[in-house]
Design an enzyme around this catalytic site. Structure first.
Site, PDB file in Angstrom:
ATOM      1  N   LYS A  44       0.834  -1.208   0.000  1.00 54.86           N
ATOM      2  CA  LYS A  44       0.000   0.000   0.000  1.00 54.86           C
ATOM      3  C   LYS A  44       0.864   1.252   0.000  1.00 54.86           C
ATOM      4  CE  LYS A  44      -1.627   1.707   4.189  1.00 54.86           C
ATOM      5  NZ  LYS A  44      -1.455   3.150   4.331  1.00 54.86           N
ATOM      6  N   ASN A  45       1.908   1.239   0.835  1.00 52.78           N
ATOM      7  CA  ASN A  45       2.710   2.457   0.985  1.00 52.78           C
ATOM      8  C   ASN A  45       3.628   2.724  -0.209  1.00 52.78           C
ATOM      9  OD1 ASN A  45       1.455   2.909   3.368  1.00 52.78           O
ATOM     10  ND2 ASN A  45       3.233   2.497   4.690  1.00 52.78           N
ATOM     11  N   VAL A  53       8.837   7.169  16.732  1.00 50.09           N
ATOM     12  CA  VAL A  53       8.466   7.799  15.453  1.00 50.09           C
ATOM     13  C   VAL A  53       7.196   8.639  15.578  1.00 50.09           C
ATOM     14  CG1 VAL A  53       7.921   7.386  13.018  1.00 50.09           C
ATOM     15  CG2 VAL A  53       9.629   5.959  14.168  1.00 50.09           C
ATOM     16  N   ARG A  61      -4.106  10.813   4.910  1.00 48.12           N
ATOM     17  CA  ARG A  61      -2.918  11.647   4.959  1.00 48.12           C
ATOM     18  C   ARG A  61      -2.074  11.551   3.688  1.00 48.12           C
ATOM     19  NH1 ARG A  61       0.621  14.464   8.206  1.00 48.12           N
ATOM     20  NH2 ARG A  61       2.795  14.044   7.767  1.00 48.12           N
ATOM     21  N   ARG A  90      -8.347  -0.145   5.390  1.00 44.22           N
ATOM     22  CA  ARG A  90      -7.494   0.822   4.692  1.00 44.22           C
ATOM     23  C   ARG A  90      -6.199   0.173   4.232  1.00 44.22           C
ATOM     24  NH1 ARG A  90      -5.584   5.045   8.117  1.00 44.22           N
ATOM     25  NH2 ARG A  90      -4.433   5.404   6.216  1.00 44.22           N
ATOM     26  N   CYS A 107      -4.754   8.288   9.937  1.00 41.29           N
ATOM     27  CA  CYS A 107      -4.811   7.649  11.249  1.00 41.29           C
ATOM     28  C   CYS A 107      -4.459   8.652  12.339  1.00 41.29           C
ATOM     29  CB  CYS A 107      -3.789   6.519  11.317  1.00 41.29           C
ATOM     30  SG  CYS A 107      -4.409   4.940  10.781  1.00 41.29           S
ATOM     31  N   ASP A 155       5.204   0.700  12.104  1.00 36.91           N
ATOM     32  CA  ASP A 155       4.005   0.017  11.606  1.00 36.91           C
ATOM     33  C   ASP A 155       3.897  -1.433  12.078  1.00 36.91           C
ATOM     34  OD1 ASP A 155       3.124   2.269  10.350  1.00 36.91           O
ATOM     35  OD2 ASP A 155       3.596   1.636   8.312  1.00 36.91           O
ATOM     36  N   ARG A 194       1.352  14.618  13.372  1.00 37.17           N
ATOM     37  CA  ARG A 194       1.755  14.440  11.989  1.00 37.17           C
ATOM     38  C   ARG A 194       1.821  15.759  11.213  1.00 37.17           C
ATOM     39  NH1 ARG A 194      -0.827   8.774   9.987  1.00 37.17           N
ATOM     40  NH2 ARG A 194       1.199   8.463   9.109  1.00 37.17           N
ATOM     41  N   PRO A 195       2.767  16.616  11.552  1.00 34.91           N
ATOM     42  CA  PRO A 195       2.898  17.885  10.844  1.00 34.91           C
ATOM     43  C   PRO A 195       3.420  17.711   9.419  1.00 34.91           C
ATOM     44  CG  PRO A 195       4.670  17.628  12.439  1.00 34.91           C
ATOM     45  CD  PRO A 195       3.783  16.447  12.595  1.00 34.91           C
ATOM     46  N   ILE A 196       3.408  18.820   8.649  1.00 32.87           N
ATOM     47  CA  ILE A 196       3.874  18.762   7.263  1.00 32.87           C
ATOM     48  C   ILE A 196       5.014  19.749   7.023  1.00 32.87           C
ATOM     49  CG2 ILE A 196       1.788  17.852   6.144  1.00 32.87           C
ATOM     50  CD1 ILE A 196       0.983  20.832   5.701  1.00 32.87           C
ATOM     51  N   ASP A 197       5.626  20.214   8.145  1.00 35.89           N
ATOM     52  CA  ASP A 197       6.655  21.251   8.025  1.00 35.89           C
ATOM     53  C   ASP A 197       7.820  20.834   7.113  1.00 35.89           C
ATOM     54  OD1 ASP A 197       7.020  19.379  10.159  1.00 35.89           O
ATOM     55  OD2 ASP A 197       8.709  20.554  10.880  1.00 35.89           O
ATOM     56  N   LEU A 198       8.192  19.562   7.145  1.00 35.55           N
ATOM     57  CA  LEU A 198       9.344  19.133   6.344  1.00 35.55           C
ATOM     58  C   LEU A 198       9.004  19.101   4.857  1.00 35.55           C
ATOM     59  CD1 LEU A 198      10.603  16.292   8.721  1.00 35.55           C
ATOM     60  CD2 LEU A 198      11.627  18.554   8.395  1.00 35.55           C
TER      61      LEU A 198
HETATM   62  C1  UD1 Z   1       4.567   6.811   6.330  1.00 39.47           C
HETATM   63  C2  UD1 Z   1       3.704   5.589   6.164  1.00 39.47           C
HETATM   64  C3  UD1 Z   1       3.238   5.083   7.524  1.00 39.47           C
HETATM   65  C4  UD1 Z   1       4.401   4.888   8.465  1.00 39.47           C
HETATM   66  C5  UD1 Z   1       5.299   6.116   8.512  1.00 39.47           C
HETATM   67  C6  UD1 Z   1       6.589   5.895   9.298  1.00 39.47           C
HETATM   68  C7  UD1 Z   1       2.690   5.903   3.997  1.00 39.47           C
HETATM   69  C8  UD1 Z   1       1.453   6.195   3.198  1.00 39.47           C
HETATM   70  N1  UD1 Z   1       2.565   5.928   5.328  1.00 39.47           N
HETATM   71  O1  UD1 Z   1       3.748   7.822   6.921  1.00 39.47           O
HETATM   72  O2  UD1 Z   1       2.540   3.853   7.321  1.00 39.47           O
HETATM   73  O3  UD1 Z   1       3.917   4.649   9.764  1.00 39.47           O
HETATM   74  O4  UD1 Z   1       5.678   6.500   7.166  1.00 39.47           O
HETATM   75  O5  UD1 Z   1       7.284   4.810   8.798  1.00 39.47           O
HETATM   76  O6  UD1 Z   1       3.733   5.637   3.430  1.00 39.47           O
HETATM   77  N2  UD1 Z   1       7.013  14.557  10.562  1.00 39.47           N
HETATM   78  C9  UD1 Z   1       7.301  15.865  10.858  1.00 39.47           C
HETATM   79  N3  UD1 Z   1       7.194  16.776   9.858  1.00 39.47           N
HETATM   80  C10 UD1 Z   1       6.830  16.449   8.592  1.00 39.47           C
HETATM   81  C11 UD1 Z   1       6.551  15.104   8.306  1.00 39.47           C
HETATM   82  C12 UD1 Z   1       6.652  14.179   9.327  1.00 39.47           C
HETATM   83  O7  UD1 Z   1       7.630  16.204  11.987  1.00 39.47           O
HETATM   84  O8  UD1 Z   1       6.758  17.332   7.726  1.00 39.47           O
HETATM   85  C13 UD1 Z   1       7.087  13.567  11.658  1.00 39.47           C
HETATM   86  C14 UD1 Z   1       5.728  12.922  11.914  1.00 39.47           C
HETATM   87  O9  UD1 Z   1       4.959  13.717  12.762  1.00 39.47           O
HETATM   88  C15 UD1 Z   1       6.120  11.625  12.557  1.00 39.47           C
HETATM   89  C16 UD1 Z   1       7.429  11.284  11.842  1.00 39.47           C
HETATM   90  O10 UD1 Z   1       7.883  12.488  11.238  1.00 39.47           O
HETATM   91  O11 UD1 Z   1       6.361  11.790  13.907  1.00 39.47           O
HETATM   92  C17 UD1 Z   1       7.290  10.210  10.778  1.00 39.47           C
HETATM   93  O12 UD1 Z   1       6.392  10.617   9.808  1.00 39.47           O
HETATM   94  P1  UD1 Z   1       6.548  10.234   8.275  1.00 39.47           P
HETATM   95  O13 UD1 Z   1       7.793   9.444   8.079  1.00 39.47           O
HETATM   96  O14 UD1 Z   1       6.381  11.469   7.472  1.00 39.47           O
HETATM   97  O15 UD1 Z   1       5.300   9.303   8.065  1.00 39.47           O
HETATM   98  P2  UD1 Z   1       4.228   9.333   6.925  1.00 39.47           P
HETATM   99  O16 UD1 Z   1       4.879   9.627   5.618  1.00 39.47           O
HETATM  100  O17 UD1 Z   1       3.060  10.148   7.348  1.00 39.47           O
END
Ligand code: UD1
Length: 421
Positions: A22-23, A330, A93, A400, A117, A308, A122-126
């Site tokens: 899926k991912n 994480v 997401r 999902r 979930c 996961d 789960r911010p998007i700053d990065l």
């Molecule tokens: C993806 C996977 C999810 C898995 C996760 C970690 C998909 C669709 N989902 O989720 O199944 O659990 O990787 O292996 O592939 N973070 C920030 N800023 C950002 C982005 C992330 O601080 O801009 C933090 C998140 O809050 C979290 C950590 O980074 O604490 C990991 O998130 P991330 O690796 O981005 O996970 P996803 O891509 O959402």
């Protein structure tokens, strides 16, 4: 309300076929926005998340069709910038990954804040840091985020944390960026390699995906060809069935398990006392019949132990005699399954991001909730060994990410079914 009902106590035997990841498939579907030609994604898993993304792409005037072999055929040549304030985006997401390719193709994208979930803020700053460094201007409003760029120009982007989604989004945004983009401290998950491999099969120039440093040489916009692509196997689904063999003291064969991708899970299960042997290409025999030991686990970005798989492993540890410690590094809110396991008789205490598990002799079936996708899988695992009947509600979370999960378990000999009452 739909529920999954599990009657515990059966041993598992036989073979299970794992679906494709899926991912990987979700970002690959989104990346098809970067080409105007036909993209065929072989054996796309029949999952709720894939349906949500199919509907989202259809809303954007893309053609998404499934052929009789289960392949998805996507054509985005007529894609339109539409109101991206869709309910579908808030639902999942991964739909935020649309921003990278849309920015790349149209130079702009306005999208509502993503959902998914409830396992942390789960911010998007990065993601946004990467877009900015490529030359985009970002505006964040009430519930939406907008990126605009006259031209994207390659840059060096260091991620403070190797976020999977941010790495993928920036990777997709930089495919047509002028010059060279380097992503440092990139996520190394196998699904990143898969996405880059898919894009390269269309003509992108991405090097080093799957390592912490990814280099993207920008290619001309509109230059990506069509392709036919098969994603990697779902390592989390395979890992879940490995834990199932362990928790039921059974021996099963997993078809569609890439040993390398599963290394962190396999090594931890070996420490627990589970035995593994190769049974052919991408086939692994899991022998969970032996004596089990408690272990400590700390989730980490790949190649560390996957977050996961945390809930599933904790379920196993809850019935292994002795003390185990699980630390979740994480996501900050990924212990919601603990309360459900405790309802079934597990002895688990939480202290911040650490869970201390004292193994109990047995769990007892009761009504529990799938509090998120992997936590839902963990409830099924608990149900397989619990005394009596476990009724799992909120199973839309499970749908999902797991294809035909109860059917796959039933074929292995479990007493499990879906009920509409
Ligand atoms: C993806 C996977 C999810 C898995 C996760 C970690 C998909 C669709 N989902 O989720 O199944 O659990 O990787 O292996 O592939 N973070 C920030 N800023 C950002 C982005 C992330 O601080 O801009 C933090 C998140 O809050 C979290 C950590 O980074 O604490 C990991 O998130 P991330 O690796 O981005 O996970 P996803 O891509 O959402």
């Amino acid at each position: 309300m739909e529920k999954i009902i599990v009657e515990g106590g059966n041993k598992l035997r036989g073979e299970v076929n794992i679906s494709l990841a899926k991912n990987s498939v979700l970002p690959i579907m989104v990346a098809s926005i970067l080409s105007s030609n036909d993209i065929t994604i072989n054996d796309a898993p029949d999952l709720e998340d894939v349906i949500v993304l199919t509907n989202l792409l259809s809303e954007m005037n893309c053609a998404v069709n499934k052929n009789i072999n289960g392949d998805l055929i996507i054509n985005t040549s007529n894609i339109k910038l539409v109101d991206m304030n869709s309910e579908l985006i808030r639902k999942m997401r991964a739909s935020f990954l649309i921003m990278g390719p849309m920015l790349s193709r149209f130079g702009e994208c306005k999208i509502s804040m993503p959902g998914g979930c409830n396992i942390g803020t789960r911010p998007i700053d990065l993601h946004l840091k990467g877009f900015r460094l490529l030359g985009a201007e970002i505006e964040i409003g009430h519930g939406f985020v907008e990126a605009k760029a006259k031209k994207l120009i390659g840059n060096r982007i260091y991620l403070d944390f190797p976020s999977v989604g941010a790495t993928e989004n920036i990777l997709m945004a930089s495919v047509f960026a002028e010059g060279t983009t380097i992503i440092e401290n990139a996520a190394e998950e196998p699904e990143i390699w898969d996405l880059a491999n898919f894009l390269n099969s269309m003509g992108a120039k991405i090097y080093g995906a799957g390592t912490g440093k990814i280099t993207i040489e920008g290619v001309k916009a509109d230059s990506l060809k069509g392709t036919t692509y098969r994603a990697i196997y779902d390592r989390v689904e395979a890992g879940t069935f490995m834990v199932a063999a362990a928790i039921t003291n059974s021996k099963i064969i997993i078809n569609g398990a890439n040993e390398e991708h599963l290394r962190p899970t396999i090594e931890k299960l070996k420490e627990c006392g589970v035995k593994f042997s190769g049974a052919g290409e991408n086939r692994i025999l899991v022998d969970g019949t032996g004596q089990k030991n408690p272990v400590d686990i700390k989730t980490m970005p790949y190649p560390g132990f996957p977050t996961d798989m945390q809930a599933q492993m904790m379920t196993l540890l809850s019935v292994i005699k002795g003390s185990s410690i699980v630390t979740e590094t994480v996501f900050e809110n990924r212990f919601m399954h603990v309360a459900e396991l405790v309802r079934m008789g597990a002895n688990i205490k939480i202290d911040g991001r650490t869970a201390i598990i004292e193994g109990v002799d047995s769990l007892t079936g009761c009504e529990v909730k799938a509090t998120d996708l992997r936590a839902g899988a963990a409830m099924i695992l608990a149900g397989l060994v619990a005394k009596g009947i476990t009724e799992i509600s909120d199973i839309y979370h499970i749908d999902r990410g797991y294809v035909d999960i109860e059917e796959k378990f039933r074929k292995l000999g479990a007493n499990i079914y879906r009920s509409n009452n």
